[in-house]
Design an enzyme around this catalytic site. Sequence first.
Site, PDB file in Angstrom:
ATOM      1  N   CYS A 121       1.575  12.726 -22.128  1.00  0.00           N
ATOM      2  CA  CYS A 121       0.471  10.698 -21.740  1.00  0.00           C
ATOM      3  C   CYS A 121       1.194  10.295 -22.985  1.00  0.00           C
ATOM      4  O   CYS A 121       0.800   8.843 -22.121  1.00  0.00           O
ATOM      5  CB  CYS A 121      -0.466  11.835 -22.358  1.00  0.00           C
ATOM      6  SG  CYS A 121      -1.635  12.449 -24.542  1.00  0.00           S
ATOM      7  N   PHE A 260       5.896   0.445  -7.007  1.00  0.00           N
ATOM      8  CA  PHE A 260       6.327   1.406  -6.202  1.00  0.00           C
ATOM      9  C   PHE A 260       7.016   0.571  -5.143  1.00  0.00           C
ATOM     10  O   PHE A 260       7.230  -0.289  -3.945  1.00  0.00           O
ATOM     11  CB  PHE A 260       4.931   0.518  -4.954  1.00  0.00           C
ATOM     12  CG  PHE A 260       3.819   2.115  -5.652  1.00  0.00           C
ATOM     13  CD1 PHE A 260       3.222   3.057  -5.176  1.00  0.00           C
ATOM     14  CD2 PHE A 260       2.523   1.125  -5.991  1.00  0.00           C
ATOM     15  CE1 PHE A 260       2.659   4.344  -4.681  1.00  0.00           C
ATOM     16  CE2 PHE A 260       1.393   1.702  -6.467  1.00  0.00           C
ATOM     17  CZ  PHE A 260       1.124   3.030  -5.828  1.00  0.00           C
ATOM     18  N   CYS A 261       8.261   0.536  -6.001  1.00  0.00           N
ATOM     19  CA  CYS A 261       9.517  -0.286  -5.458  1.00  0.00           C
ATOM     20  C   CYS A 261      10.561   1.238  -4.390  1.00  0.00           C
ATOM     21  O   CYS A 261      10.447   1.738  -4.571  1.00  0.00           O
ATOM     22  CB  CYS A 261      10.100  -0.763  -6.654  1.00  0.00           C
ATOM     23  SG  CYS A 261       9.662  -1.845  -8.029  1.00  0.00           S
ATOM     24  N   LYS A 262      10.113   0.578  -3.256  1.00  0.00           N
ATOM     25  CA  LYS A 262      11.027   1.126  -2.823  1.00  0.00           C
ATOM     26  C   LYS A 262      11.806   0.204  -1.180  1.00  0.00           C
ATOM     27  O   LYS A 262      11.826  -1.258  -0.887  1.00  0.00           O
ATOM     28  CB  LYS A 262      10.089   1.952  -1.597  1.00  0.00           C
ATOM     29  CG  LYS A 262       8.596   2.619  -1.966  1.00  0.00           C
ATOM     30  CD  LYS A 262       9.527   3.655  -2.999  1.00  0.00           C
ATOM     31  CE  LYS A 262       8.219   5.632  -3.711  1.00  0.00           C
ATOM     32  NZ  LYS A 262       8.782   6.029  -3.931  1.00  0.00           N
ATOM     33  N   PRO A 263      12.612   0.905  -0.102  1.00  0.00           N
ATOM     34  CA  PRO A 263      13.570  -0.004  -0.071  1.00  0.00           C
ATOM     35  C   PRO A 263      12.010  -0.874   0.949  1.00  0.00           C
ATOM     36  O   PRO A 263      11.664  -0.895   1.568  1.00  0.00           O
ATOM     37  CB  PRO A 263      14.154   0.281   1.628  1.00  0.00           C
ATOM     38  CG  PRO A 263      14.585   1.638   0.261  1.00  0.00           C
ATOM     39  CD  PRO A 263      13.401   1.901  -0.292  1.00  0.00           C
ATOM     40  N   GLY A 264      12.471  -2.347   0.507  1.00  0.00           N
ATOM     41  CA  GLY A 264      12.128  -3.353   1.550  1.00  0.00           C
ATOM     42  C   GLY A 264      10.285  -3.632   0.737  1.00  0.00           C
ATOM     43  O   GLY A 264       9.049  -3.938   1.333  1.00  0.00           O
ATOM     44  N   ARG A 265       9.893  -2.791  -0.091  1.00  0.00           N
ATOM     45  CA  ARG A 265       8.608  -3.159  -0.228  1.00  0.00           C
ATOM     46  C   ARG A 265       8.303  -3.203  -1.782  1.00  0.00           C
ATOM     47  O   ARG A 265       9.498  -2.160  -2.407  1.00  0.00           O
ATOM     48  CB  ARG A 265       7.995  -1.436  -0.183  1.00  0.00           C
ATOM     49  CG  ARG A 265       6.629  -1.326  -0.439  1.00  0.00           C
ATOM     50  CD  ARG A 265       5.905  -0.129  -0.496  1.00  0.00           C
ATOM     51  NE  ARG A 265       4.842  -0.092  -0.399  1.00  0.00           N
ATOM     52  CZ  ARG A 265       4.082   1.453  -1.258  1.00  0.00           C
ATOM     53  NH1 ARG A 265       4.748   2.035  -0.442  1.00  0.00           N
ATOM     54  NH2 ARG A 265       2.820   1.370  -1.684  1.00  0.00           N
TER      55      ARG A 265
END
Length: 278
Positions: A121, A260-265
């Site tokens: 935590c 929420f770093c993802k390809p294209g997002r």
Amino acid sequence: MNKIIQENIKNVTSPTGSRQLTLWKREDLQQPQPDEVAEEVPVALVYNGISHVVMMASPKDLEHFAMGFSLSEGIIESPQDIYAMDVVPSCNGLEVQVELSSRRFMGLKERRRALAGRTGCGVCGVEQLNDIGKPVQPLPFTQTFDLAHLDNALRHLPDFQPVGQLTGCTHAAAWVQPSGHLAGGHEDVGRHVALDKLLGRRAIEGETWQQGAVLVSSRASYEMVQKSAMCGVEILFAVSAATTLAVEVAERCNLTLVGFCKPGRATIYTHPQRLIAL
């Protein structure tokens, strides 16, 4: 940090961070097979002979971890406050023995906390709830980042997780240059330890690592935001979500927090003005 410590860091041979064990797979409970498992060991940070904290961590890049932890916790103001550093075996784990300047050691003794390992935590061992939110100087607005380069950084983040690729058991933290190139990164079983290792490495690299942002493979807790801000990082990218407290701390200290770093997002929580091509 002086030249002697830099040479010591290069000369210390760190363990690989994983160990081969004999395990049973679901598809065959009769025949054991060799497999890799990530190591997790107690690591004590000892300042001028006094143990300050014990963390559960991967047993590699511990000099960078000690440097980053010391900076992100406000124990030191710059690498020059550390005169010497050694990693030595202890009874059940490892010790990083750090020699601080007299001024910084006096300051540490005045505010010592009985911390325990914080792979979970991030609050364990803090004696008072007031200790959770250390004051952080508001960050300047000197950095920008074009989100068009984020996908390239995400694609190469696993390059800095050799133990993770073997075991599926580590987090990574990397320094992203404005071009999207990853200048370097570190991994650990604890997400905040991986970040401390990176922040320590960034302090040692100096000016060549000042432009850019941090990318972590984990969620963004308040501690990740606070550590980054304490070390002057203006932009933090996280592969997973951010907590409400992380958003509050980021808003207060002027850090651009993206989750929420993802390809294209990407989901931008705070201070989007540093980002281009929204």
